[in-house]
Design a protein around this motif. Structure first.
Motif, short mmCIF file in Angstrom:
data_model
loop_
_atom_site.label_atom_id
_atom_site.label_comp_id
_atom_site.label_asym_id
_atom_site.label_seq_id
_atom_site.Cartn_x
_atom_site.Cartn_y
_atom_site.Cartn_z
N VAL A 45 46.59 43.02 33.34
CA VAL A 45 46.38 42.59 32.38
C VAL A 45 45.19 43.53 31.57
CG1 VAL A 45 45.31 41.33 31.08
CG2 VAL A 45 47.60 40.89 32.22
N VAL A 46 44.32 43.67 32.55
CA VAL A 46 42.60 43.94 31.81
C VAL A 46 43.51 46.20 31.69
CG1 VAL A 46 41.15 45.93 33.13
CG2 VAL A 46 41.34 43.43 33.70
N VAL A 47 44.01 46.24 33.02
CA VAL A 47 44.89 47.96 32.44
C VAL A 47 45.24 47.68 30.56
CG1 VAL A 47 46.35 49.77 32.60
CG2 VAL A 47 45.15 48.62 34.84
N PHE A 48 46.21 47.05 30.73
CA PHE A 48 46.84 46.98 29.37
C PHE A 48 45.70 46.66 27.77
CE2 PHE A 48 50.92 46.22 31.81
CZ PHE A 48 51.45 47.31 31.12
N GLU A 49 44.40 45.93 28.42
CA GLU A 49 43.84 45.66 27.44
C GLU A 49 43.23 46.67 26.88
OE1 GLU A 49 43.00 43.22 25.70
OE2 GLU A 49 44.87 41.60 26.03
N PHE A 50 42.68 47.79 28.20
CA PHE A 50 41.52 48.69 27.81
C PHE A 50 42.50 49.47 27.12
CE2 PHE A 50 40.41 52.93 29.30
CZ PHE A 50 39.20 52.69 28.53
N LEU A 85 49.59 37.47 43.45
CA LEU A 85 49.87 37.98 42.03
C LEU A 85 49.56 37.40 41.31
CD1 LEU A 85 53.62 36.79 43.06
CD2 LEU A 85 53.20 38.92 43.47
N THR A 86 48.67 36.15 40.68
CA THR A 86 48.04 35.71 40.17
C THR A 86 46.82 36.99 39.65
OG1 THR A 86 48.54 34.15 40.61
CG2 THR A 86 46.79 34.36 38.77
N TRP A 87 46.15 37.79 40.82
CA TRP A 87 45.10 38.70 40.20
C TRP A 87 45.74 39.41 40.61
CZ3 TRP A 87 40.87 35.91 39.85
CH2 TRP A 87 40.41 34.84 39.95
N ASN A 102 50.76 26.78 51.83
CA ASN A 102 49.99 28.03 52.01
C ASN A 102 50.96 28.67 50.20
OD1 ASN A 102 50.25 31.19 52.35
ND2 ASN A 102 51.65 31.42 53.27
N ASN A 103 48.91 28.39 49.28
CA ASN A 103 50.09 29.65 47.94
C ASN A 103 49.51 30.66 47.77
OD1 ASN A 103 51.26 26.80 47.52
ND2 ASN A 103 49.22 25.67 47.30
N SER A 104 48.95 30.85 48.72
CA SER A 104 47.84 32.60 48.87
C SER A 104 49.18 33.43 48.02
CB SER A 104 47.86 32.94 50.16
OG SER A 104 46.72 31.70 50.38
N TRP A 109 42.80 40.48 48.97
CA TRP A 109 42.10 39.11 50.06
C TRP A 109 42.86 37.92 49.97
CZ3 TRP A 109 39.64 34.58 47.97
CH2 TRP A 109 39.57 33.85 48.74
N GLN A 110 43.93 37.74 49.10
CA GLN A 110 44.69 36.25 48.87
C GLN A 110 45.76 36.61 50.20
OE1 GLN A 110 44.41 33.77 48.61
NE2 GLN A 110 42.83 34.06 47.20
N VAL A 111 46.27 38.18 49.92
CA VAL A 111 47.36 39.58 50.99
C VAL A 111 47.38 38.43 51.97
CG1 VAL A 111 48.76 40.77 51.25
CG2 VAL A 111 48.45 40.02 49.33
#
Length: 238
Positions: free
Chosen positions: A221-226, A213-215, A206-208, A34-36
């Motif tokens: 991070v979710v993948v590594f945490e799991f 990149l943050t999202w 335009n900071n999108s 969405w941000q892209v």
């Protein structure tokens, strides 16, 4: 299969964390995509504004687009003015309170365009001297705004408005046939000691790209945490 040979409780925790991580991962990816899209949309808007900034004003079209530089012919409706907003600016003597001065301009076809001449000091609107007779005025088109949930209440009796709604401002000045946009004057001061107009067209940030990149980074991070959580569960059960 994940969880084969694990005790019942650890298996449930692993499956639960896996489902939570799966949903979180795709939600974060969706936010990144969405941000892209917003990034590319804002980039196109910025390019149009940059092009309009360099181009000369054009005669007002029947359906002007936001930020388009246009010129209109007609005459000023002298003696009527309103304030938009409430802005404090610094001066040699210290902070000075003021607002954007809005005055009406009647086109040759009878329509009225509300013109934002720029910032002036003061707490109540006072009309400034304007040329008499036929003249032209130019600036960029600002679409009508609608009041938000937390917008300040307009002071119609005092002709002080906090939402740039030209038809509401025009009605407060006793005018009809008001265009549904405001003309924002750009450039040097039109009159010595008069309102301070906008120096250029607005250039929204335009900071999108950073947000995207943050999202995407959070999704990784979710993948590594799991992965580390699953390895810990499997290690404790071996």
């Amino acid at each position: 299969m994940i969880g084969r040979g694990l005790p019942r409780a650890p298996r449930r925790r692993l499956i639960g964390m896996g489902m939570f991580s799966f949903v979180s991962f795709w939600l974060l990816i969706a936010l990144g995509v969405w941000q892209v899209h917003r990034w590319h949309h804002k980039d196109r808007v910025q390019r149009r504004i940059d092009a309009a900034q360099l181009a000369p004003p054009v005669p007002l079209p029947s359906h002007p687009t936001p930020y388009q530089k246009v010129a209109i012919a007609g005459h000023w409706i002298a003696g009527r003015a309103a304030f938009f907003g409430d802005q404090v600016r610094n001066s040699v003597a210290g902070p000075v309170r003021g607002a954007q001065l809005v005055m009406p301009f009647r086109r040759d076809n009878g329509d009225v365009v509300m013109v934002d001449l720029g910032w002036v000091p003061g707490t109540a609107p006072k009309p400034v001297p304007v040329p008499a007779g036929p003249t032209q005025v130019s600036g960029y088109v600002q679409a009508a705004q609608k009041p938000g949930l937390f917008s300040a209440q307009d002071n119609v009796a005092g002709r002080i408005f906090y939402t740039l709604d030209p038809r509401r401002i025009g009605a407060g000045l006793g005018l009809n046939r008001v265009a549904d946009f405001t003309l924002i004057v750009v450039g040097p001061k039109p009159l010595a000691g008069g309102p301070v107009p906008a120096p250029s067209l607005p250039h929204p940030p335009n900071n999108s790209e950073q947000y995207a990149l943050t999202w995407f980074g959070l999704a990784m991070v979710v993948v590594f945490e799991f992965f580390f959580y699953a390895r810990k569960q499997l290690g404790e059960s071996s």
